[in-house]
Design a protein around this motif. Structure first.
Motif, mmCIF file in Angstrom:
data_model
loop_
_atom_site.group_PDB
_atom_site.id
_atom_site.type_symbol
_atom_site.label_atom_id
_atom_site.label_comp_id
_atom_site.label_asym_id
_atom_site.label_seq_id
_atom_site.Cartn_x
_atom_site.Cartn_y
_atom_site.Cartn_z
ATOM 1 N N PRO A 217 0.821 -1.218 0.000
ATOM 2 C CA PRO A 217 0.000 0.000 0.000
ATOM 3 C C PRO A 217 0.853 1.265 0.000
ATOM 4 O O PRO A 217 0.952 1.976 1.005
ATOM 5 N N SER B 175 0.441 4.146 -1.233
ATOM 6 C CA SER B 175 -0.270 5.414 -0.986
ATOM 7 C C SER B 175 -0.401 5.719 0.500
ATOM 8 O O SER B 175 -0.544 6.883 0.882
ATOM 9 N N GLN B 176 -0.346 4.709 1.361
ATOM 10 C CA GLN B 176 -0.485 4.938 2.804
ATOM 11 C C GLN B 176 0.848 5.194 3.495
ATOM 12 O O GLN B 176 0.883 5.449 4.694
ATOM 13 N N SER C 281 2.650 7.676 3.381
ATOM 14 C CA SER C 281 2.810 9.081 3.784
ATOM 15 C C SER C 281 2.056 9.393 5.078
ATOM 16 O O SER C 281 2.217 10.474 5.634
ATOM 17 N N ASP C 282 1.273 8.454 5.564
ATOM 18 C CA ASP C 282 0.515 8.627 6.809
ATOM 19 C C ASP C 282 1.480 8.562 8.003
ATOM 20 O O ASP C 282 2.224 7.589 8.145
#
Length: 175
Positions: free
Chosen positions: A23, A25-26, A28-29
């Motif tokens: 994942p 895209s996650q 950067s969390d």
């Protein structure tokens, strides 16, 4: 040739099946990054396994090169390079609803960090110990103090390897 093709295809399909589940895209969390680094530090829990490495060689006290310390450190660091199976377990846990998507991303982040950094650290450590061993052998070379043409007597050490079928109690006979 078929075996080589099957091995290559297995690697490609394994990498693709795991690679599509990362994942990105996650990543950067802050929650994922924080937990990922905490879980990455948990890999350090494998380092105490160095205490269980047996000593195979006798070392003189004060020697600049100690193969026992080398074996301990390299074994402990090599234990941290395991991560492929962790992807499968994490994907299974996510599929079964045991993990949230954010925690799954944190686990994948930690495993990726471990899979990327550990081999580089291990490679540099092996290079360091190889340089140390070469320097030690150069310093302790018994031939370096002799002049050309002088007769030199050095001990000859042989390594004998025995290959035989396995029978109960045979190991005791070799001792």
């Amino acid at each position: 040739k078929t075996h080589q093709l099957m091995t290559w295809l297995l690697r490609v399909f394994f990498a693709a099946s795991i690679g599509f589940q990362v994942p990105v895209s996650q990543f950067s969390d802050p929650y994922v990054i924080g937990w990922g680094f905490i879980l990455y530090l948990c890999v350090a829990a494998k380092l105490p396994l160095a205490a269980y490495v047996p000593q195979f060689e006798d070392v003189k006290k004060g020697a600049s090169y100690n193969p026992f310390i080398r074996d301990r450190i390299i074994t402990a660091l090599a234990m941290t390079c395991r991560g492929e199976f962790s992807f499968i377990i994490a994907a299974f846990a996510l599929g079964e609803g045991l993990l949230t998507a954010r925690m799954y991303a944190a686990i994948v982040w930690a495993v990726l960090l471990s899979c990327i950094t550990s081999p580089f650290m291990l490679l540099n450590l092996i290079k360091y110990f190889n340089q140390k061993k070469a320097a030690y052998l150069a310093d302790t070379n018994p031939l370096k103090n002799f002049k050309k043409g002088e007769e030199v007597m050095t001990p000859l050490f042989l390594h004998v390897k025995v290959v035989s079928p396995v029978y109960n109690g045979m190991q005791e006979q070799f001792r």
